[in-house]
Design an enzyme around this catalytic site. Structure first.
Site, mmCIF file in Angstrom:
data_model
loop_
_atom_site.group_PDB
_atom_site.id
_atom_site.type_symbol
_atom_site.label_atom_id
_atom_site.label_comp_id
_atom_site.label_asym_id
_atom_site.label_seq_id
_atom_site.Cartn_x
_atom_site.Cartn_y
_atom_site.Cartn_z
ATOM 1 N N HIS A 245 3.689 1.594 6.449
ATOM 2 C CA HIS A 245 3.877 1.948 4.974
ATOM 3 C C HIS A 245 4.667 3.271 5.223
ATOM 4 C CE1 HIS A 245 4.932 1.529 1.512
ATOM 5 N NE2 HIS A 245 4.561 1.171 0.769
ATOM 6 N N ARG B 185 9.618 8.623 -3.545
ATOM 7 C CA ARG B 185 9.732 7.446 -2.791
ATOM 8 C C ARG B 185 11.314 7.766 -3.003
ATOM 9 N NH1 ARG B 185 6.078 3.651 -2.440
ATOM 10 N NH2 ARG B 185 7.793 2.714 -0.978
#
Length: 353
Positions: free
Chosen positions: A161, A336
């Site tokens: 990820h 993010r």
């Protein structure tokens, strides 16, 4: 408790960093499958870029990138798994850079169902300028990358990820950069920090292990017996640690694992697709709930902070940690967006940028 709150970057002020590693962004791999494919300098360059985007957007009023590096470009968002943060971050990132995000959920296309991944990769990549894919097996992301004619960015797979760990690193720099004002750059801020992972041996743990030691952050990895870290991940972590004198240690006792930790991290104990294992996993992870008591008994560093990639469940961390001044989880979640902007700009934007 020490005055931790004032060392965390808040929404009404942010630091900037000199672009020490910007040259490293000129030689990135075409794809982002895992951060193990990127050097520490390239990773630092992406963090610097993300920090710059965040500062300009939030504190200088730059609502959109003035050069619109993705103008006229479309990013295919292939999501085989649902998401909140990844989807919002990717769509807003494309918009900020002047591009268009085309969402392709599992019910929208025939990815790997009535059409092979190879064929889907060739078809989709012929119509878009980049692919941001959130999939299941690691082989899905590597197959997409192999047969795609445009860059592929891994938005999550079972083994990796990378965009999450970029956000984690940006958050760590924001917190500890303010505590280390004399540091010469991002990697200098990271050097000597210790992160304790208390949780499942999953894709987040793997990405942390293969990324943070080569950036100078030591890792205490703690997971229950029966949840081992794969040998290839251990080897990559050890190789990275050798370049920076960081340490990688393994534990099964969380109290021992948090000793000397500057950062304590956990994640879900039951990932998507593991719902049938929930009862057994809850039993296996008994004693793994992150709490103030755990940090105190384990002698974590005085100003330790807590991180979690979200969504969080109560058994993973107590409320008095999750909602405390030690917690940077919402700062981490927001980041993010900024690291996705930096990644899209670096891999898909105009090369002059």
């Amino acid at each position: 408790m020490s005055n931790i709150k004032h060392s965390i970057v808040s929404n009404n002020g942010a630091g900037t960093t000199h672009q020490v590693h910007s040259a490293a962004l000129k030689s990135l791999p075409r794809d982002m499958i895992a951060l193990s494919d990127y050097s520490a300098e390239q990773i630092a360059g992406l963090i610097e870029s993300a920090a710059d985007f965040k500062h300009k957007a939030k504190y200088e009023g730059q609502a959109f990138h003035p050069d619109q590096p993705l103008k006229g470009k479309t990013i295919g968002l292939i999501f085989s798994k649902r998401s909140t943060r990844t989807r919002v971050a990717s769509e807003t990132s494309a918009a900020y850079l002047g591009g268009h995000a085309l969402f392709l959920g599992k019910d929208d296309i025939q990815l790997g169902v009535n059409e092979t991944l190879r064929d889907s990769a060739q078809v989709i990549s012929s119509m878009v300028d980049g692919i941001f894919a959130r999939v299941g097996p690691h082989s899905d992301i590597t197959t997409l990358a192999k047969y795609s004619s445009v860059p592929v960015i891994n938005a999550l797979c079972e083994e990796n990820h990378p965009t999450q760990i970029l956000a984690d690193l940006l958050t760590i720099w924001e917190v500890f950069g303010k505590r280390r004002p004399n540091a010469r750059g991002i990697l200098d801020v990271f050097r000597g920090l210790r992160l304790a992972w208390v949780g499942d041996a999953n894709n987040i743990a793997f990405e942390i292990m293969t990324t943070m030691p080569k950036c100078g952050i030591s890792v205490n990895m703690c997971s229950p017996a029966g949840y081992p870290i794969p040998e290839y991940v251990r080897n990559l972590a050890a190789t990275g640690a050798q370049t920076t004198d960081a340490e990688v240690k393994y534990f099964s006792d969380p109290i021992e694992a948090v000793n000397g930790a500057d950062i304590i991290v956990t994640d879900t104990w039951v990932s998507m697709g593991q719902e049938d294992e929930k009862a057994q996993r809850i039993r296996d992870f008994a004693g793994y709930q992150v709490s103030k008591e755990m940090a105190q008994k384990g002698n974590a560093n005085k100003d330790w902070i807590f991180m979690h990639c979200l969504p969080r469940k109560a058994e993973e961390v107590t409320d008095d940690v999750f909602y405390s001044d030690r917690s940077v989880v919402f700062q981490e979640a927001e980041n993010r967006k900024w690291t996705t902007i930096a990644t899209f700009n670096a891999l898909l934007g105009k090369k002059s940028n």
